[in-house]
Every structure is written in C-alpha cells, then in structure tokens.
Motif scaffolding. Structure first.
Motif, PDB file in Angstrom:
ATOM      1  N   ALA A 167       0.809  -1.211   0.000  1.00 26.81           N
ATOM      2  CA  ALA A 167       0.000   0.000   0.000  1.00 26.81           C
ATOM      3  C   ALA A 167       0.846   1.266   0.000  1.00 26.81           C
ATOM      4  N   GLY A 168       1.914   1.278   0.751  1.00 24.83           N
ATOM      5  CA  GLY A 168       2.711   2.484   0.942  1.00 24.83           C
ATOM      6  C   GLY A 168       3.095   3.198  -0.341  1.00 24.83           C
ATOM      7  N   PRO A 169       3.720   2.520  -1.292  1.00 28.40           N
ATOM      8  CA  PRO A 169       4.111   3.211  -2.522  1.00 28.40           C
ATOM      9  C   PRO A 169       2.926   3.776  -3.309  1.00 28.40           C
ATOM     10  N   VAL A 170       1.827   3.072  -3.315  1.00 27.89           N
ATOM     11  CA  VAL A 170       0.650   3.553  -4.052  1.00 27.89           C
ATOM     12  C   VAL A 170       0.028   4.749  -3.339  1.00 27.89           C
ATOM     13  N   VAL A 171      -0.152   4.632  -2.025  1.00 31.73           N
ATOM     14  CA  VAL A 171      -0.752   5.726  -1.259  1.00 31.73           C
ATOM     15  C   VAL A 171       0.150   6.963  -1.295  1.00 31.73           C
ATOM     16  N   ASN A 172       1.438   6.760  -1.090  1.00 33.11           N
ATOM     17  CA  ASN A 172       2.366   7.889  -1.031  1.00 33.11           C
ATOM     18  C   ASN A 172       2.607   8.566  -2.378  1.00 33.11           C
ATOM     19  N   ARG A 173       2.395   7.833  -3.458  1.00 30.68           N
ATOM     20  CA  ARG A 173       2.652   8.404  -4.788  1.00 30.68           C
ATOM     21  C   ARG A 173       1.395   8.468  -5.639  1.00 30.68           C
ATOM     22  N   ARG A 174       0.262   8.484  -4.977  1.00 24.52           N
ATOM     23  CA  ARG A 174      -1.023   8.485  -5.673  1.00 24.52           C
ATOM     24  C   ARG A 174      -1.131   9.621  -6.682  1.00 24.52           C
ATOM     25  N   THR A 175      -0.769  10.828  -6.282  1.00 24.53           N
ATOM     26  CA  THR A 175      -0.864  11.984  -7.170  1.00 24.53           C
ATOM     27  C   THR A 175      -0.017  11.773  -8.415  1.00 24.53           C
ATOM     28  N   GLU A 176       1.173  11.251  -8.240  1.00 24.72           N
ATOM     29  CA  GLU A 176       2.059  10.991  -9.381  1.00 24.72           C
ATOM     30  C   GLU A 176       1.462   9.928 -10.301  1.00 24.72           C
ATOM     31  N   LEU A 177       0.923   8.868  -9.720  1.00 26.50           N
ATOM     32  CA  LEU A 177       0.306   7.812 -10.523  1.00 26.50           C
ATOM     33  C   LEU A 177      -0.882   8.353 -11.320  1.00 26.50           C
ATOM     34  N   GLU A 178      -1.690   9.187 -10.671  1.00 24.82           N
ATOM     35  CA  GLU A 178      -2.842   9.767 -11.365  1.00 24.82           C
ATOM     36  C   GLU A 178      -2.398  10.721 -12.467  1.00 24.82           C
ATOM     37  N   ALA A 179      -1.320  11.448 -12.234  1.00 27.95           N
ATOM     38  CA  ALA A 179      -0.787  12.347 -13.271  1.00 27.95           C
ATOM     39  C   ALA A 179      -0.293  11.561 -14.482  1.00 27.95           C
ATOM     40  N   LEU A 180       0.095  10.316 -14.254  1.00 27.55           N
ATOM     41  CA  LEU A 180       0.541   9.450 -15.345  1.00 27.55           C
ATOM     42  C   LEU A 180      -0.629   8.758 -16.046  1.00 27.55           C
ATOM     43  N   GLY A 181      -1.857   9.073 -15.599  1.00 28.10           N
ATOM     44  CA  GLY A 181      -3.039   8.523 -16.252  1.00 28.10           C
ATOM     45  C   GLY A 181      -3.625   7.296 -15.575  1.00 28.10           C
ATOM     46  N   ASP A 191      -5.835   5.282 -12.797  1.00 31.91           N
ATOM     47  CA  ASP A 191      -6.961   5.466 -11.895  1.00 31.91           C
ATOM     48  C   ASP A 191      -6.606   4.735 -10.608  1.00 31.91           C
ATOM     49  N   VAL A 192      -6.587   5.448  -9.508  1.00 34.57           N
ATOM     50  CA  VAL A 192      -6.179   4.874  -8.226  1.00 34.57           C
ATOM     51  C   VAL A 192      -7.361   4.878  -7.269  1.00 34.57           C
ATOM     52  N   ARG A 193      -7.672   3.737  -6.727  1.00 38.68           N
ATOM     53  CA  ARG A 193      -8.698   3.614  -5.697  1.00 38.68           C
ATOM     54  C   ARG A 193      -8.062   2.899  -4.509  1.00 38.68           C
ATOM     55  N   VAL A 194      -8.155   3.501  -3.346  1.00 36.76           N
ATOM     56  CA  VAL A 194      -7.606   2.912  -2.129  1.00 36.76           C
ATOM     57  C   VAL A 194      -8.772   2.592  -1.204  1.00 36.76           C
ATOM     58  N   LEU A 195      -8.867   1.337  -0.818  1.00 39.76           N
ATOM     59  CA  LEU A 195      -9.942   0.888   0.059  1.00 39.76           C
ATOM     60  C   LEU A 195      -9.445   0.966   1.497  1.00 39.76           C
ATOM     61  N   ASP A 196      -9.953   1.948   2.232  1.00 38.70           N
ATOM     62  CA  ASP A 196      -9.473   2.248   3.579  1.00 38.70           C
ATOM     63  C   ASP A 196      -9.583   1.068   4.531  1.00 38.70           C
ATOM     64  N   GLY A 197      -8.481   0.814   5.223  1.00 40.61           N
ATOM     65  CA  GLY A 197      -8.446  -0.179   6.285  1.00 40.61           C
ATOM     66  C   GLY A 197      -8.403  -1.627   5.843  1.00 40.61           C
ATOM     67  N   LEU A 198      -8.356  -1.877   4.542  1.00 43.43           N
ATOM     68  CA  LEU A 198      -8.379  -3.258   4.059  1.00 43.43           C
ATOM     69  C   LEU A 198      -6.989  -3.740   3.704  1.00 43.43           C
ATOM     70  N   PRO A 253     -18.163  -2.997  -6.326  1.00 41.49           N
ATOM     71  CA  PRO A 253     -18.732  -1.642  -6.264  1.00 41.49           C
ATOM     72  C   PRO A 253     -17.777  -0.561  -6.787  1.00 41.49           C
ATOM     73  N   VAL A 254     -16.486  -0.828  -6.780  1.00 44.05           N
ATOM     74  CA  VAL A 254     -15.500   0.111  -7.309  1.00 44.05           C
ATOM     75  C   VAL A 254     -15.259  -0.156  -8.791  1.00 44.05           C
ATOM     76  N   LEU A 255     -15.179  -1.419  -9.143  1.00 44.40           N
ATOM     77  CA  LEU A 255     -14.821  -1.821 -10.495  1.00 44.40           C
ATOM     78  C   LEU A 255     -15.929  -1.583 -11.518  1.00 44.40           C
ATOM     79  N   ARG A 256     -17.165  -1.862 -11.148  1.00 38.16           N
ATOM     80  CA  ARG A 256     -18.275  -1.688 -12.109  1.00 38.16           C
ATOM     81  C   ARG A 256     -18.387  -0.254 -12.630  1.00 38.16           C
ATOM     82  N   PRO A 257     -18.448   0.754 -11.749  1.00 40.87           N
ATOM     83  CA  PRO A 257     -18.532   2.127 -12.262  1.00 40.87           C
ATOM     84  C   PRO A 257     -17.297   2.527 -13.068  1.00 40.87           C
ATOM     85  N   TRP A 258     -16.132   2.043 -12.651  1.00 42.43           N
ATOM     86  CA  TRP A 258     -14.907   2.371 -13.388  1.00 42.43           C
ATOM     87  C   TRP A 258     -14.974   1.777 -14.793  1.00 42.43           C
TER      88      TRP A 258
END
Length: 73
Positions: free
Chosen positions: A21-35, A37-44, A57-62
């Motif tokens: 989780a750490g690299p994705v959460v900490n670099r979320r903005t950078e990943l999104e800037a690269l195009g 889509d980042v979804r983080v499921l809190d506490g899981l 519920p996350v995948l269907r709308p995406w």
C-alpha cells in the motif's frame, strides 16, 4: 488497493516487511498524473481488498466510465 496492504515476514523469511500500500498511497498523485486510476480501500489488507463484495462496487462504475457502457436496468 487496500490501505492496510502490509506484509510482515517473520525471521524465517529474513524479517522483511513488504509494503504494498505504501508506494501507491504515497505516490497516488504521481500515478494519477501518469493517467492511472487509483482507488484505495481504507483499512483493508490484500485479502480483504480482493473480495468481490469490496471490489465490484469500485470496479463496475470504473469499467462503465472507461467503456461508455451503461448498467442494465
């Protein structure tokens, strides 16, 4: 990605801690800037975050948003 996706390995495996989780959460903005889509499921952790009742519920709308598909009904 589950926000608690952290894997501590015991001494048998060298006492290594793997943060999924750490690299994705900490670099979320950078990943999104690269195009990405980042979804983080809190506490899981990984096992919880891949369960259908948590993912669909996350995948269907995406999927609908990237394909232009509409939900039946």
């Amino acid at each position: 990605m589950g926000s608690a996706d952290e894997i501590p390995y015991g001494e048998r495996w060298g006492g290594v801690h793997v943060s999924m989780a750490g690299p994705v959460v900490n670099r979320r903005t950078e990943l999104e800037a690269l195009g990405r889509d980042v979804r983080v499921l809190d506490g899981l952790d990984h096992t919880q975050a891949v369960q259908a009742d948590r993912v669909l519920p996350v995948l269907r709308p995406w999927l609908a948003s990237v394909t232009g598909a509409r939900r039946p009904g």
